[in-house]
Write an enzyme that holds these catalytic residues in place. Structure first.
Site, PDB file in Angstrom:
ATOM      1  N   ASP A 230       0.927  -1.240   0.019  1.00 23.36           N
ATOM      2  CA  ASP A 230      -0.060   0.150  -0.088  1.00 23.36           C
ATOM      3  C   ASP A 230       0.713   1.240   0.001  1.00 23.36           C
ATOM      4  OD1 ASP A 230      -2.240   1.873   0.613  1.00 23.36           O
ATOM      5  OD2 ASP A 230      -3.191  -0.078   0.812  1.00 23.36           O
TER       6      ASP A 230
ATOM      7  N   HIS B 243      -2.741   3.509  -4.658  1.00 22.56           N
ATOM      8  CA  HIS B 243      -2.214   2.772  -3.210  1.00 22.56           C
ATOM      9  C   HIS B 243      -0.896   2.386  -3.508  1.00 22.56           C
ATOM     10  CE1 HIS B 243      -5.579   3.365  -0.631  1.00 22.56           C
ATOM     11  NE2 HIS B 243      -6.326   2.540  -1.844  1.00 22.56           N
TER      12      HIS B 243
ATOM     13  N   ASP C 189      -8.597  -0.653  -6.050  1.00 22.82           N
ATOM     14  CA  ASP C 189      -9.536   0.377  -5.462  1.00 22.82           C
ATOM     15  C   ASP C 189      -8.900   1.726  -5.331  1.00 22.82           C
ATOM     16  OD1 ASP C 189      -7.414  -0.683  -3.895  1.00 22.82           O
ATOM     17  OD2 ASP C 189      -8.579   0.040  -1.778  1.00 22.82           O
ATOM     18  N   GLU C 190      -9.905   2.620  -5.213  1.00 23.27           N
ATOM     19  CA  GLU C 190      -9.369   4.030  -5.132  1.00 23.27           C
ATOM     20  C   GLU C 190      -8.217   4.640  -5.777  1.00 23.27           C
ATOM     21  OE1 GLU C 190     -10.979   4.145  -0.415  1.00 23.27           O
ATOM     22  OE2 GLU C 190      -9.087   3.429  -0.747  1.00 23.27           O
TER      23      GLU C 190
ATOM     24  N   PHE D 102     -13.796  -4.586   9.908  1.00 23.40           N
ATOM     25  CA  PHE D 102     -13.310  -4.915  11.324  1.00 23.40           C
ATOM     26  C   PHE D 102     -12.534  -4.051  11.915  1.00 23.40           C
ATOM     27  CE2 PHE D 102     -14.666  -9.906  11.846  1.00 23.40           C
ATOM     28  CZ  PHE D 102     -16.133  -9.591  11.247  1.00 23.40           C
TER      29      PHE D 102
ATOM     30  N   GLU E  10      -4.609   1.227   9.796  1.00 21.31           N
ATOM     31  CA  GLU E  10      -4.287   2.323   9.828  1.00 21.31           C
ATOM     32  C   GLU E  10      -4.084   2.592  11.470  1.00 21.31           C
ATOM     33  OE1 GLU E  10      -6.487   1.828   7.795  1.00 21.31           O
ATOM     34  OE2 GLU E  10      -6.550   2.934   6.009  1.00 21.31           O
TER      35      GLU E  10
HETATM   36  C1  ACM Z   1     -10.825  -0.421   0.536  1.00 17.54           C
HETATM   37  O1  ACM Z   1     -11.441  -0.572   1.665  1.00 17.54           O
HETATM   38  N1  ACM Z   1     -10.224   0.517  -0.109  1.00 17.54           N
HETATM   39  C2  ACM Z   1     -10.970  -1.796  -0.429  1.00 17.54           C
END
Ligand code: ACM
Length: 749
Positions: free
Chosen positions: A187, A260, A322-323, A415, A466
């Protein structure tokens, strides 16, 4: 009296009356102590005679897992064939994860067609011995999972976990019959897997200069100044893959591309679109520095995939998707030219092109790819499996296109979100997903056409780290809810009450082992209703047979006398606690600020998102303020892209002094302050007059208060129009996505 003192004095009195259940009592509700609950349990009316189980496992079904599993159950031992009273018999007609377990008078027989089925049968047997003890009941169990994909994800980029910790996690997963471990290895904040051909991934990309202190929404951002990082060598990876295989768990590696990827770019800036120095991120969020779809990047990714596929023999490789903000691609002459040349239409088409190229390479080696639901944008790569995380829509769309789907909606499966509304929870990214919500979840959305349901392979919990620095914290966030999820994904016979009884047994087991497991099953859930002209009514969703106590102004009351409702006539801080036997939930404090709106009724034109619906529109006028530190939960209402428009009807014509609003701000979670707020009043509910309108809404903290003064104007109806920020602008967190608007409370004086 201090709150903790009065609660403990209640518990002390109750403990005298606690009846200890005989460990061997067979529960009429078929509680054999097994999580997830087996498909079918047929109890015979007799007990078995064994006081010790000796298990013979033939070599073809043996794995090192059994020495770990049985090490903690004294009365179960591995033995020779001759001495065994637990016998494994091959039954070729059973499906791969299916097993039959029969406890007879003096023998246990487990039938399965392969090692997986035997493992699940032996885990069920070990749990029965752990939680029921001897004598075991004579019983026939027929068991097979509801879903073939039962996964748990762990992000090791934001925080790194050692090989021993990952092994502990795999032991946990095996104990609850999970069969996939999704390992999020890369990431923005760190690359965590050794790739021999690209040594700078280890030397540079595996480290960040420092890490954010506190929550993203705490302003101004502060950093710890400590270099952080680490990575797994290929030998470590092989060790983990073997360890997982011994537990019949497939490890799915994720290399998250093309977004990412800041850590990757810190080591190899040539794979970015700009000629500049990049750094691994020290903050959380979504970043605009992404991989550039040039030939050098694709060559790099193919090399990485070659090494990855040699290490991970499973069917799936996860390539993220993603993102991925599109700013860098918009500004890149190369990308714009590529879009034209390949006739891709726009940057979404380019994202699809990127994923398709990497997918085709992986598929050419006989593997399948998984991607987060953004891989639907611009067209889905052939054969791609979609992981639906932004709710269930991505899953519905992929299934409609006949693609396999893994459900991980952030409404039920994240979670890293809070699991309790009680103060004192460790800082988390936000949200609210209590254990009962996970238990109630159905991975198959009800709106999915029956003939498309076969595309839902199963579900998975995601644990983004995080805010999770230690493995103990991983346990806290995942173990309790993981038990609920295991039953959701495995069991056809679900019963939350029975699950709670088993949960307590399992909780005690993990506690004894020193694990940090969350215990929220006796936390009270409340609901507040306001009614026209009436005082506020408080209702509890109390655990069955629990007593509820409360403290107000230092007086303790056994409030309910078995009831679960009360009238709040007096403002103030009420602290409630539920108690059953010698267990208690955590104290819950409700600070009622009664105002003119708490005797009113409210109607909203647009309902909040089902993910953040609080306790319905009444949350806005119930006299309770959403917490200053976190959104989600019973009070804050969240609107995704929508405005919040509604009308409050007061019981009588009322002279107004003030109408005040509160909004949550958490731009890291795409929660933005409203762009405009207007208040209108009316005497008849038809003719409204605008009194206040402002765009000036600001805050330096996470909550903005917006009070509007009145000069005694008379109103029976108050209308409010709260405009959502709208689509988030480029350069800000969540760019291109709909902003969230969070509101609570509307105080009327
Ligand atoms: C995600 O939570 N960005 C897959």
């Amino acid at each position: 009296m201090k709150i903790s003192n009065w609660i403990w004095s209640i518990i002390a009195v109750l403990s005298l009356n606690v009846c200890n259940l005989n460990a061997s009592t067979v529960q009429p509700d078929k509680n054999l102590g097994i999580i997830p609950q087996p498909t079918q349990v047929t109890l015979k009316n007799a007990n078995a005679s064994m006081q010790m189980l000796k298990v013979y496992i033939p070599a073809q079904w043996y794995s090192s897992y059994y020495s770990t599993l049985f090490a903690e159950v004294n009365a179960v031992q591995l033995s020779t064939q001759k001495e065994a009273n637990v016998v494994l018999i091959e039954h070729p007609n059973l499906l791969p994860e299916h097993y039959q377990l029969d406890i007879n008078q003096d023998r246990v027989i487990i039938k399965a067609s392969n090692a997986k089925g035997f493992q699940y049968g032996l885990v069920s047997l070990a749990q029965m011995v752990q939680y029921l003890g001897f004598p075991l009941p004579q019983v026939s169990i027929e068991d097979a999972p509801k879903f073939g994909y039962r996964g748990m994800h762990l992000d090791v980029s934001r925080h790194f976990f050692t090989i021993d910790e990952v092994k502990q996690h795999l032991d946990y997963l095996a104990y609850y019959k999970f069969n996939r471990f999704h390992w999020h290895l890369t990431d923005d904040q760190g690359w965590r897997i050794e790739i021999k051909k690209y040594p700078k991934l280890q030397e540079i990309a595996a480290y960040r200069d420092e890490t954010l202190i506190g929550h993203y929404s705490d302003q101004p951002h502060q950093f710890d100044g400590v270099r952080y990082g680490g990575y797994y060598t290929q030998e470590m990876i092989k060790d983990i893959v073997r360890y997982a295989a011994d537990r019949n768990i497939e490890v799915i590696p994720e290399v998250d591309i093309p977004g990412h990827s800041q850590a990757t770019l810190s080591a190899y800036p040539e794979f970015g679109c700009e000629n500049k120095a990049y750094k691994a991120a020290t903050l959380w969020g979504v970043f605009e520095d992404v991989l550039c779809p040039n030939e050098a990047t694709f060559k790099f990714l193919e090399d990485v995939m070659d090494e990855l596929m040699a290490l991970f023999p499973g069917k799936y490789i996860h390539i993220g998707g993603d993102e991925c903000p599109k700013v860098a691609w918009k500004n890149s002459a190369f990308c714009q030219e590529l879009i034209k040349r390949e006739n891709l239409g726009n940057e979404e088409g380019l994202q699809s092109y990127f994923i398709r190229r990497v997918a085709a390479y992986i598929q050419s080696k006989g593997r399948e790819i998984i991607g987060w639901d953004e891989i639907l944008e611009g067209g889905l790569a052939q054969g791609a499996v979609v992981m639906s995380w932004r709710g269930v829509d991505g899953g519905l769309e992929a299934a409609a296109q006949n693609h396999d789907v893994i459900m991980t909606p952030n409404s039920h499966c994240y979670f890293d979100y809070y699991q309790s509304e009680a103060p004192g929870e460790p800082i988390s990214i936000g949200g609210f997903i209590p254990i009962e919500k996970v238990y109630d979840w159905d991975p198959i959305p009800s709106e999915l056409a029956v003939e498309k349901r076969k595309y839902i392979l199963g579900g998975q919990a995601n644990l983004w780290t995080e805010y999770i620095k230690t493995y103990s914290h991983v346990q806290y966030m995942s173990y309790a809810r993981g038990m609920a999820l295991s039953e959701t994904l495995w069991s056809s016979d679900k019963d939350y009450r029975r699950f709670l009884n088993k949960f307590e047994q399992h909780y005690n087991h993990w506690k004894k082992k020193g694990a940090n497991v969350a215990f929220h099953i006796y936390d009270l859930k409340y609901h507040v209703q306001t009614k026209m002209g009436m005082p506020v009514q408080l209702y509890f969703d109390a655990p069955e047979q629990a007593s509820i106590y409360y403290n107000l102004d230092d007086q303790v009351y056994n409030l309910m006398d078995g009831k679960d409702t009360m009238t709040i006539e007096k403002p103030g801080k009420y602290t409630f606690v539920a108690s059953k036997n010698n267990q208690r939930g955590r104290p819950m404090t409700l600070d009622f600020n009664l105002h003119k709106g708490t005797r009113a009724q409210i109607q909203l034109e647009t309902l909040p998102s089902s993910r953040y619906a609080g306790r319905g529109p009444y949350s806005l006028i119930n006299g309770l303020y959403g917490p200053d530190s976190k959104y989600g939960g019973s009070e804050w209402l969240g609107f995704s892209g929508d405005d919040c428009i509604g009308t409050i009807e007061l019981p009588e014509l009322t002279s107004l002094q003030q109408v005040a609003f509160r909004f949550f701000k958490g731009e890291g979670q795409w929660i933005y302050l409203p762009s405009e707020v207007e208040v209108l009043i009316s005497e008849d509910g038809k003719n409204f007059k605008s009194i206040h309108k402002t765009k000036d809404i600001q805050t330096n903290t996470k909550v903005a208060s917006l009070p509007f003064s009145f000069n005694g104007e008379k109103a029976k109806f108050i209308k409010f129009v709260i405009k959502n920020h709208g689509i988030i602008e480029a350069g800000r967190q969540g760019a291109g996505y709909k902003a969230w608007l969070f509101v609570d409370e509307i105080t009327i004086e």
